[in-house]
Design a protein around this motif. Structure first.
Motif: not given
Length: 431
Positions: A233-257
């Protein structure tokens, strides 16, 4: 002044004309971004069978339902989110559409939770989903749309960040640490609240699973724990010129099962408020809702109107962009017909009708009024032009209210020259 006997219920909103205009700004921005990215619009009912949300939503959602029995004895609920309704719709109709499906809806939802900044009991959501594509390219496409939406609202690099994670990384972590499969949802719920939980409470909850805070936070901090899907995903978004907006954060899991893989949330960079948008992959939900008759991979996200509006209003350049839009679109009319001579009211009404039929937003005084008062009403209505119908008819004058200048013409070709004037720069509204 005494309080009115009836007011809106707590957590519910009235929309005055200006509030409707702000809402329309959000809706039109959402709709235009989705359409230019190749998504088509759908709609689902606000009321659904309660079982649809109890099937596999999990978390706090089941305790926040506006749930009641209708007159037919059915257990129904005002929808708390759109994904379950969409999964039901897709399960029933997907055979009629080529894959992947790229669909969006702007819909109202209801949750019985404490009203606070960025959260009410009724709200509107922009929901965007892709069905029939299991690879990370679909997740990247979806995240790119979330970024493009933020940019369309006037935000720039440094204003927001998309924090991306992958539930599969945590499931692998849980398996390596001996957490029983039936306790993994409990574990993910702890991770979901890790930034909001009191340290002593967090420590106790993890200890019950034979884990320490240091182990969990160490896992979050190590970029080597990123999943292959995140890397793609990071490589894909970097190719679009959008990589600077994305970062890895493993604390994100979302609440819905129902989430099964990559998940993400959009935050303002200062993290001064709750997530602006969030979503992820839910590959098993359609199979669950259709009881195994339809199985389609899916990924999607939602953006609520409360938080995005708050962030716009607190970000100077985004707020200025919205105000410019409101100036152009909030006006009650483009032209206000001033009846300067009541003997010409019939002629004035004919002009009003001609202008309206030509697609020009037009208003006029319903009863006789002084000319000065009519000009005041024209300005209050946000009109750009005041078309004066007086004793000189069929000669007409137009006052250009933004520049305090005037033009003239005849009733015979009024529609043509008013149309020409509308398309000429006349001051700040068209700057």
């Amino acid at each position: 002044m005494a309080a009115l006997a009836f007011q809106a219920l707590p957590g519910f909103r009235d929309f005055t004309p200006r509030e409707c205009a702000v809402r329309n700004y959000l809706f039109e921005t959402w709709r235009s971004v989705a359409r230019r990215c190749g998504y088509v619009e759908y709609e689902t009912p606000i009321v659904e069978d309660t079982g649809l949300y109890l099937k596999k939503s999990g978390g706090e959602l089941s305790s926040q339902l506006f749930r009641f029995e209708d007159q037919g004895g059915r257990d129904v609920t005002l929808r708390p989110e759109v994904t379950a309704s969409l999964a039901r719709l897709v399960a029933e109709h997907q055979r009629n559409f080529p894959k992947p499906l790229k669909w969006f809806e702007i819909g109202q939802c209801f949750r019985y939770e404490k009203p606070q900044k960025g959260r009410g009991r009724e709200f509107h959501q922009f929901n965007v989903d892709i069905f029939g594509e299991a690879g990370p390219a679909a997740d990247a496409e979806l995240i790119s749309l979330a970024i493009e939406t933020m940019l369309a609202f006037g935000f720039v690099a440094g204003d927001f960040v998309v924090r991306v994670s992958d539930r599969n990384a945590w499931i692998s972590f849980a398996e390596k640490h001996g957490i029983a499969e039936d306790r993994i949802p409990e574990f993910l719920g702890i991770i979901d609240k890790i930034e909001r939980e009191k340290p002593e409470v967090l420590e106790a909850k993890l200890a019950a699973l034979s884990l320490t805070v240091a182990e969990v936070k160490g896992f979050i901090a190590d970029p080597a724990n990123a999943s292959p899907a995140y890397t793609a995903i990071k490589e894909d978004l970097t190719a679009r010129g959008l990589g600077e907006f994305v970062e890895l954060d493993l604390s994100i899991v979302r609440g819905l099962a129902y989430y099964t893989g990559v998940v993400f949330e959009v935050f303002d960079s200062s993290k001064s408020m709750r997530a602006v948008a969030g979503g992820g992959r839910y590959d098993t939900l359609i199979s669950t809702i259709s009881e195994g008759t339809v199985d389609l991979p899916a990924t999607g996200f939602a953006m609520g109107d409360y938080v995005i509006r708050n962030l716009i209003e607190e970000t100077t350049h985004a707020a200025m962009q919205m105000e410019v839009w409101l100036q152009r679109n909030f006006a009650g009319c483009d032209v206000y017909v001033v009846v300067a001579d009541e003997e010409k009211r019939a002629e004035s009404l004919k002009l009003v009708t001609d202008l309206r039929r030509a697609g020009i937003s037009t208003d006029f005084p319903l009863t006789a009024a002084k000319v000065g008062k009519q000009f005041q009403n024209a300005e209050k209505a946000g009109a750009r032009f005041a078309l004066v119908v007086g004793a000189e008819y069929p000669e007409l004058k137009v006052k250009i209210l933004t520049s305090r200048t005037e033009a003239s013409g005849t009733a015979e070709n009024a529609v043509e020259w008013i149309t020409d004037l509308l398309h000429q720069p006349d001051g700040p509204l068209l700057a």
